[in-house]
Scaffold this motif. Sequence first.
Motif, short mmCIF file in Angstrom:
data_model
loop_
_atom_site.label_atom_id
_atom_site.label_comp_id
_atom_site.label_asym_id
_atom_site.label_seq_id
_atom_site.Cartn_x
_atom_site.Cartn_y
_atom_site.Cartn_z
N ALA A 112 114.84 58.29 -28.79
CA ALA A 112 114.78 59.49 -29.63
C ALA A 112 116.15 59.87 -30.16
O ALA A 112 116.29 60.35 -31.28
CB ALA A 112 114.19 60.65 -28.83
N VAL A 113 117.17 59.62 -29.37
CA VAL A 113 118.53 60.00 -29.76
C VAL A 113 119.20 58.91 -30.59
O VAL A 113 119.89 59.20 -31.58
CB VAL A 113 119.38 60.31 -28.51
CG1 VAL A 113 120.84 60.53 -28.89
CG2 VAL A 113 118.83 61.54 -27.80
N LEU A 114 118.96 57.63 -30.22
CA LEU A 114 119.72 56.55 -30.81
C LEU A 114 118.92 55.64 -31.74
O LEU A 114 119.51 54.93 -32.56
CB LEU A 114 120.33 55.67 -29.70
CG LEU A 114 121.31 56.34 -28.74
CD1 LEU A 114 121.66 55.39 -27.61
CD2 LEU A 114 122.56 56.77 -29.48
N GLY A 115 117.59 55.63 -31.62
CA GLY A 115 116.84 54.54 -32.23
C GLY A 115 116.97 53.31 -31.35
O GLY A 115 117.49 53.39 -30.23
N HIS A 116 116.49 52.16 -31.83
CA HIS A 116 116.55 50.96 -30.98
C HIS A 116 117.75 50.08 -31.29
O HIS A 116 118.43 49.61 -30.38
CB HIS A 116 115.27 50.15 -31.12
CG HIS A 116 115.20 48.99 -30.17
ND1 HIS A 116 115.03 49.17 -28.81
CD2 HIS A 116 115.33 47.65 -30.36
CE1 HIS A 116 115.03 47.99 -28.20
NE2 HIS A 116 115.23 47.05 -29.13
N MET A 117 118.02 49.85 -32.57
CA MET A 117 119.13 48.97 -32.91
C MET A 117 120.46 49.58 -32.51
O MET A 117 121.35 48.88 -31.99
CB MET A 117 119.11 48.64 -34.41
CG MET A 117 117.78 48.12 -34.93
SD MET A 117 117.10 46.75 -33.93
CE MET A 117 118.25 45.44 -34.36
N CYS A 118 120.60 50.89 -32.70
CA CYS A 118 121.81 51.57 -32.26
C CYS A 118 121.92 51.54 -30.74
O CYS A 118 123.02 51.39 -30.18
CB CYS A 118 121.82 53.00 -32.79
SG CYS A 118 123.31 53.94 -32.39
N LYS A 119 120.76 51.67 -30.07
CA LYS A 119 120.78 51.59 -28.60
C LYS A 119 121.32 50.23 -28.14
O LYS A 119 122.05 50.15 -27.15
CB LYS A 119 119.37 51.80 -28.05
CG LYS A 119 119.29 51.77 -26.52
CD LYS A 119 117.90 52.06 -26.02
CE LYS A 119 116.94 50.91 -26.27
NZ LYS A 119 117.28 49.70 -25.45
N MET A 120 121.00 49.15 -28.88
CA MET A 120 121.53 47.84 -28.52
C MET A 120 123.05 47.82 -28.65
O MET A 120 123.75 47.19 -27.85
CB MET A 120 120.91 46.75 -29.40
CG MET A 120 119.49 46.38 -28.99
SD MET A 120 118.98 44.73 -29.55
CE MET A 120 118.82 45.03 -31.31
N ASP A 121 123.58 48.51 -29.67
CA ASP A 121 125.04 48.58 -29.80
C ASP A 121 125.67 49.24 -28.58
O ASP A 121 126.72 48.82 -28.10
CB ASP A 121 125.41 49.38 -31.05
CG ASP A 121 125.33 48.56 -32.33
OD1 ASP A 121 125.24 47.32 -32.23
OD2 ASP A 121 125.37 49.16 -33.42
N TYR A 122 125.02 50.30 -28.08
CA TYR A 122 125.55 50.99 -26.90
C TYR A 122 125.41 50.13 -25.65
O TYR A 122 126.25 50.20 -24.74
CB TYR A 122 124.84 52.33 -26.71
CG TYR A 122 125.43 53.45 -27.54
CD1 TYR A 122 126.35 54.33 -27.02
CD2 TYR A 122 125.06 53.61 -28.88
CE1 TYR A 122 126.89 55.35 -27.78
CE2 TYR A 122 125.59 54.62 -29.65
CZ TYR A 122 126.51 55.49 -29.10
OH TYR A 122 127.06 56.50 -29.87
#
Length: 317
Positions: A230-240
């Motif tokens: 909800a906060v990051l999305g999925h692709m951005c979550k992979m970056d983190y």
Amino acid sequence: MTLEIQNVAVIGAGTMGHALALVHGLGGCDTTLYDRDPVVLANAVDLIAAACKTLVEAGTITDDEAIDAQDHIVIVESLQYAVEDGDLVVEAVVEKPDIKRAVFEEIDRYAPAQTIIASNTSYLDIFPLVPDARQSTAAVAHWYTPPYIIDLVDLSPGPQTHPEIIPGLKSLYERFGKAPLVFDRLVPGYVANRLQAALNLECLRMIDEGWVKAEDIDYSIRYGLVERLAVLGHMCKMDYTGLAMVRNGIAGQTYQPPENTGATPALDRLIEAGRNGVNSGSGFYDYGDTPAETLFQNRDLRLLQFKAFLNSFEGDE
């Protein structure tokens, strides 16, 4: 071609149709709503009123805005009357090619030549079903339930769609406060539905194999996935997470996606037992004697609260 969209017809008044009529009514469009089933059409009035009540209760709209939106919606018992002045016709009938083809032919018979036809289809390629004379003004505008809360709308042209149609729809729905995602061609299932399809297969595979219960899956999503997504999305979550770690996980090949056989014992058992979901009182969960209308209202209020919370963080990065 200049797009001026004020008169909207929604064809199909079921789960999505009545809600799409409300979306356009809230957007200030003069909207006709038609369904060939008079019972569905009558129920649509109550469903629209209930949705407005929920939006008011959540503070999303005012009482006056709710009244104004409903005043913009006219229930009609004739498809001809629904579409004869339409700038935009929103098709929201059942996902069966023969039925959609017949509806498109009837729209073609009665709607003005310049009328835009936007299908809410979830997965069908509707363009072969649309009469040749309507190809240049046909498009896909696919929404997610409940569309008066969920903002994503997938916009896709067909092979012959006039180049101004999709930008015109995008502009209209941005004016409504929605979040259009524009495709340059029809991608079956779009993005969100393709991801949901993969998630459905994996969840049902785990249940069919007896590894977990439905409650375990929802627990894992609620406390493990949804907060980050909800906060990051999925692709951005992979970056983190770190892309090297993601690559290592894939390289390990410990996960193999389930085969789509077109059937699942878990769903078959439930449906055959009459457990078809919220509207039948039970599905994976038992909802007791709580009316479906109350369950949907509670869902909508929670969604609205969560949406307001997420929106409060926009621009804070």
